[in-house]
Design a protein around this motif. Sequence first.
Motif, PDB file in Angstrom:
ATOM      1  N   LEU A  86      16.681  -5.027  11.557  1.00  0.00           N
ATOM      2  CA  LEU A  86      16.120  -6.359  11.761  1.00  0.00           C
ATOM      3  C   LEU A  86      17.246  -7.343  12.077  1.00  0.00           C
ATOM      4  CD1 LEU A  86      13.521  -6.457   8.839  1.00  0.00           C
ATOM      5  CD2 LEU A  86      13.048  -6.184  11.284  1.00  0.00           C
ATOM      6  N   PRO A  87      16.926  -8.539  12.579  1.00  0.00           N
ATOM      7  CA  PRO A  87      17.970  -9.517  12.903  1.00  0.00           C
ATOM      8  C   PRO A  87      18.908  -9.747  11.718  1.00  0.00           C
ATOM      9  CG  PRO A  87      15.862 -10.274  13.724  1.00  0.00           C
ATOM     10  CD  PRO A  87      15.586  -9.047  12.905  1.00  0.00           C
ATOM     11  N   ARG A  95       7.624 -12.234  10.934  1.00  0.00           N
ATOM     12  CA  ARG A  95       7.828 -12.824  12.249  1.00  0.00           C
ATOM     13  C   ARG A  95       6.925 -14.043  12.448  1.00  0.00           C
ATOM     14  NH1 ARG A  95       7.301  -8.488  17.034  1.00  0.00           N
ATOM     15  NH2 ARG A  95       5.109  -9.035  16.725  1.00  0.00           N
ATOM     16  N   PHE A 165      15.929  -4.511  21.444  1.00  0.00           N
ATOM     17  CA  PHE A 165      15.393  -5.153  20.255  1.00  0.00           C
ATOM     18  C   PHE A 165      14.570  -6.406  20.586  1.00  0.00           C
ATOM     19  CE2 PHE A 165      18.864  -2.635  18.548  1.00  0.00           C
ATOM     20  CZ  PHE A 165      18.284  -2.078  17.410  1.00  0.00           C
ATOM     21  N   TRP A 168      11.992  -7.950  18.153  1.00  0.00           N
ATOM     22  CA  TRP A 168      12.327  -8.830  17.037  1.00  0.00           C
ATOM     23  C   TRP A 168      11.575 -10.152  17.134  1.00  0.00           C
ATOM     24  CZ3 TRP A 168      18.425  -8.599  16.551  1.00  0.00           C
ATOM     25  CH2 TRP A 168      18.774  -7.406  15.890  1.00  0.00           C
ATOM     26  N   LEU A 183      20.900 -10.264  18.461  1.00  0.00           N
ATOM     27  CA  LEU A 183      20.135  -9.466  19.424  1.00  0.00           C
ATOM     28  C   LEU A 183      21.054  -8.862  20.479  1.00  0.00           C
ATOM     29  CD1 LEU A 183      17.330  -8.586  20.458  1.00  0.00           C
ATOM     30  CD2 LEU A 183      17.231 -10.729  21.743  1.00  0.00           C
TER      31      LEU A 183
END
Length: 314
Positions: A86-87, A95, A165, A168, A183
């Motif tokens: 994940l970020p 999200r 990604f 995300w 990212l």
Amino acid sequence: MAKRTAVKTKSADGVNPRQPCPCGSGKRYKACHGGAGGAADVIVSRPFEGLAAEAELIALREFVPAATVPLPIKDGAREVVLATVLPMAAAALVRGDGTAFVGLQVQTRSGDLSRDLARAVQWALTAETGDALPIVGVDDGTNPGRLQDLLDTEAGLSPELHTDFAWWMPPGTEPSGEVQLSLERANAAILPTERLDAPGVFAAYWVDAGDKAHLRWVRPEPEERLLAALARLAVRSEHDLGEGSRYAGSFRAHGLLVPVWDLDRELHSSEWAGPAEALGKRLQDALTSLDDEPLTEAERRARDGLRGRQITLR
């Protein structure tokens, strides 16, 4: 002198200190969750044991770069999606569109990855849109559940792999700031990876490492039994995937063995599905034969050679 009388006492949780710990670590309760340090001091070498999805979870944790899959949560009022990364390597987040994610490739805070993930899942079940959990906090014993307590243990996983990604962010949303930087770094580090799709082939991934391609296959069998079966195939020169392949070795990850084969990267990943299926059948036949036929001297030598080509990941 009066005899000393052994008195069996129970902990505040009602567990006999000499009995196996309910967490499944294999240790006595007094040396595990009943000890002064609690779960944080216990290393669980096979955290996903008992889950049908064990092999896939190990693959997603250790070497699959970008993938997502809904978790089969028992009685879950909200869908939670398991993600490889994940970020900013967050443990969990919700999200902007309300989708809840839990990250698998994260820093652990206890010796039991299953406990850490369970706590992240429980956080995600009640978190609000836009919330993020950077890291699971230190386990103080107030929330002792494990992933095995939350998931349908009989359910498998069929992850969706991504080439980047972009997922995300909610559809139509542009990243900015730290998320944009995270990212870009994550996308730059991705190795092209595909999950092989063939009958009887699970948790097997084709990976393009640049100079060569690999097949990494997480196997559910006990290590010694798997090595014996591979050795039986090796003496027949049947332990690879045919022309353009070579058995390279194996590594241990979270209690299971992951054999690795070097592959001709000029061939498309899908071209290895059939050979993987055939190898899987040969391997299963070899495993079955071990019940009736002990290893020969040549097979024992081959097993020792295979054992010498292993490394362990934690």
